[in-house]
Design a protein around this motif. Structure first.
Motif: not given
Lengths: 199, 176
Positions: A55, A58, A84, A87, A90, B52-54, B56-57, B61, B84
């Motif tokens: 996490a 992000m 991640a 991330a 992103t 997002l790529t997925t 859960e990001e 965030m 998630c």
């Protein structure tokens, strides 16, 4: 594969050097050792993650977008960041100037029995960051290199990625502050003021 | 009047609810059902729309979004809800608000059997992960349900998922 440089960096010395310059910047830690390391240098502008592996980066992005005038530092481990990888893409696509991600890379899952991570097998997190569009990206192996790279973490010309290769030295868990709601509320009260934090 | 001839206004109703709620960050994994809403959010200079790529990001965030004093929302398809789950632990432990808008597959008139496992378990899974779940099957009630869900999550610090039924989103008619 080329022979890997040997690291001489201690994780707590490295994080101490980074946070000595933090000023009013905001810190998000990943779970595990980085959370404990930061706990030895506790600050109300620190948000500690004790769970939710993957996490940290992000959380840092959402915070950086909400606070564009403040520098946001994410400090986490290599295992956490390997969970991640999306991330990187992103954040690279979003390009927040005020976000820096530092990975304390000991190439080990040190919380779970010291199993090697993929960074020990040649996976290059700084390379992934660069290929994902980060403005700056690098790897350091000693204190001199780390000190030279520190200004870039705070220059707001990000996103910046730094892998600090650290030794396998472990430390005891040195933070007892683990109530997530309390950690969140302290952070928001300090950043936003009481009225805005609870309106 | 046949449903197909009726003007589709619910995506605009969601956008209006976002404006009333003061949503500033919108994180999404694209879904056909959210096409118009995603466009509206990208076009709005006061909003940051983040691809997002997925899914859960987006949960992680939006925790950061709230830490920084802004409000956000997460858009996904029902197939993303399962991605998630572990991140929702952060939301529950820290009592972060989280507004999730889930366009449903695998329920009303679904043709693709691979959509059923996740679509049929979305409400249960999100509920077990600590989220309030509100299912809406009437297009005219989508906007108000999103607004009410937003009020609830931002006031109580409990995650709210609004499931937008496949009956609203529409399905492919493979008999033609």
């Amino acid at each position: 594969m080329a022979k890997k440089p040997k690291t001489s960096l201690d994780r707590r010395v490295a994080l101490g050097a980074i946070l000595a310059r933090r000023g009013d910047s905001l810190l998000v830690t990943g779970l595990g050792s980085t959370c404990y390391d930061a706990g030895t240098l506790d600050h109300p502008n620190t948000f500690y993650l004790w769970g939710g592996m993957g996490a940290a980066a992000m959380v840092g992005l959402g915070l950086a977008l909400a606070q564009p005038k403040r520098q946001v530092i994410v400090a986490t481990g290599d295992g956490e960041m390997l969970m991640a990888l999306g991330a990187f893409a992103t954040i690279g696509a979003q390009r927040p100037r005020n976000l820096a991600i530092v990975v304390m890379d000991n190439e080990l899952y040190s919380e779970t029995g010291m199993q090697p991570t993929h960074t020990s097998r040649g996976v290059d997190l700084a390379g992934i960051a660069k290929a994902s569009g980060f403005a700056r990206s690098g790897t350091v192996y000693n204190l001199k290199q780390l000190n030279a790279s520190l200004p870039s973490l705070y220059m707001s010309q990000g996103p910046v990625f730094l892998a600090a290769k650290v030794t396998s030295q472990r430390y005891p868990m040195s933070i007892r502050y683990r109530d997530g709601t309390a950690i969140k509320n302290r952070f928001r009260e300090n950043l936003l003021g009481f009225d805005k934090a609870y309106y | 009047m046949k449903p197909a001839e009726k003007a589709i206004t619910w995506p605009q109703d969601i956008y209006d609810a976002f404006k009333k709620l003061g949503i500033r960050q919108v994180a999404y994994v694209p879904d056909a059902g959210h096409t118009q809403l995603i466009k509206s959010c990208h076009a709005d200079k006061s909003m940051k729309a983040v691809s997002l790529t997925t899914e859960e990001e987006g949960v992680a965030m939006l925790a950061g979004t709230w830490l920084g004093g802004e409000r956000g929302a997460l858009l996904m398809q029902s197939s993303g809800a399962g991605n998630c789950i572990n991140m929702l632990g952060i939301i529950q432990e820290c009592r972060f608000p989280l507004l999730m808008l889930v366009t449903m597959r695998g329920e009303w008139g679904e043709f693709n059997p691979w959509q059923l496992p996740m679509g049929q378990s979305t409400a249960d899974i999100l509920g077990r992960a600590g989220s309030v779940v509100q299912h809406v099957d009437d297009a005219e009630r989508v906007g108000e349900t999103v607004f009410a869900g937003g009020q609830m999550t931002f006031s109580t610090g409990r995650p709210v998922a609004v499931l937008i039924g496949q009956r609203v989103v529409g399905f492919k008619d493979w008999s033609k």
